[in-house]
Design a protein around this motif. Sequence first.
Motif, PDB file in Angstrom:
ATOM      1  N   LEU A   9       0.829  -1.202   0.000  1.00  0.00           N
ATOM      2  CA  LEU A   9       0.000   0.000   0.000  1.00  0.00           C
ATOM      3  C   LEU A   9       0.863   1.251   0.000  1.00  0.00           C
ATOM      4  O   LEU A   9       0.512   2.246  -0.627  1.00  0.00           O
ATOM      5  N   ALA A  12       1.785   1.825  -3.551  1.00  0.00           N
ATOM      6  CA  ALA A  12       0.663   2.366  -4.312  1.00  0.00           C
ATOM      7  C   ALA A  12       0.464   3.841  -3.992  1.00  0.00           C
ATOM      8  O   ALA A  12       0.251   4.659  -4.887  1.00  0.00           O
ATOM      9  N   GLN A  67       2.551   0.681 -12.747  1.00  0.00           N
ATOM     10  CA  GLN A  67       2.642  -0.774 -12.859  1.00  0.00           C
ATOM     11  C   GLN A  67       4.059  -1.250 -12.544  1.00  0.00           C
ATOM     12  O   GLN A  67       4.244  -2.254 -11.862  1.00  0.00           O
ATOM     13  N   ILE A  70       4.632  -0.989  -8.750  1.00  0.00           N
ATOM     14  CA  ILE A  70       3.877  -2.044  -8.072  1.00  0.00           C
ATOM     15  C   ILE A  70       4.544  -3.396  -8.304  1.00  0.00           C
ATOM     16  O   ILE A  70       4.704  -4.190  -7.369  1.00  0.00           O
ATOM     17  N   PHE A  89      -3.149  -8.539  -7.299  1.00  0.00           N
ATOM     18  CA  PHE A  89      -2.651  -7.167  -7.208  1.00  0.00           C
ATOM     19  C   PHE A  89      -2.036  -6.709  -8.523  1.00  0.00           C
ATOM     20  O   PHE A  89      -2.264  -5.584  -8.960  1.00  0.00           O
ATOM     21  N   ARG A  90      -1.268  -7.576  -9.164  1.00  0.00           N
ATOM     22  CA  ARG A  90      -0.668  -7.212 -10.455  1.00  0.00           C
ATOM     23  C   ARG A  90      -1.747  -6.875 -11.480  1.00  0.00           C
ATOM     24  O   ARG A  90      -1.596  -5.949 -12.265  1.00  0.00           O
ATOM     25  N   ASN A  92      -4.948  -5.913 -10.900  1.00  0.00           N
ATOM     26  CA  ASN A  92      -5.989  -4.948 -10.535  1.00  0.00           C
ATOM     27  C   ASN A  92      -5.521  -3.595 -10.017  1.00  0.00           C
ATOM     28  O   ASN A  92      -6.308  -2.652 -10.004  1.00  0.00           O
ATOM     29  N   THR A  93      -4.295  -3.478  -9.588  1.00  0.00           N
ATOM     30  CA  THR A  93      -3.858  -2.237  -8.945  1.00  0.00           C
ATOM     31  C   THR A  93      -4.034  -1.022  -9.843  1.00  0.00           C
ATOM     32  O   THR A  93      -4.630  -0.024  -9.438  1.00  0.00           O
ATOM     33  N   MET A  97      -6.610   1.994  -9.424  1.00  0.00           N
ATOM     34  CA  MET A  97      -5.995   3.288  -9.145  1.00  0.00           C
ATOM     35  C   MET A  97      -6.376   4.342 -10.187  1.00  0.00           C
ATOM     36  O   MET A  97      -6.440   5.533  -9.877  1.00  0.00           O
TER      37      MET A  97
END
Length: 188
Positions: A9, A12, A67, A70, A89-90, A92-93, A97
């Motif tokens: 987090l 991000a 990306q 992350i 996470f890869r 959807n982040t 965002m």
Amino acid sequence: MENPMSSFLSAACLALVVTGMTLSAPVQAHASLEGQAKASVQVSDNRAALTRRYLELTTGGIDKIVQQLISEELAGMADAMPAEQLAWFRANTVIIMRPHMDALIRSLSDDIQTRFTEAELEALVGFYDTPEGRAIAAKQMEMGGAMSQAMQSFEMSYLQDLMTKFCGAFDCGAMAQEAAGATKPAKR
């Protein structure tokens, strides 16, 4: 053990901060206009279009940078998080965002239109619309991450030094007791 989600987090949030710093740097350079009321300034249609173009030029590629940040952070967490969660996470982040990033960019638009003259916006767009300008915009976004990390280190070091000296001059333990309802601390 550090919570791997906390680290993720943070990465991000760092990506959002990088974008904000990159976009706000020119705005901050015009701090002398701070007292000017936004509502009282009539912005020409051309200034609005120039602002949109400036933002397009200076934020292009942010998804790729986010990306990358992350992915780097997740790679460091590979041993601490199940593969299925890492994959989620890869995938959807950036998607999640993006609307927040768009809102951040929109929030800066009015400020940019208010602070910059039409001639200044034309100059910014003219510069960032060149190969050199696009390269500099990309490097500014990349540098934003390094700048944010350096600022975090600076802030922690400075605050630790400040509070050490403050507690050397005042009894911080007694102040904590006072806050909890005990007696007033004495000055050292």
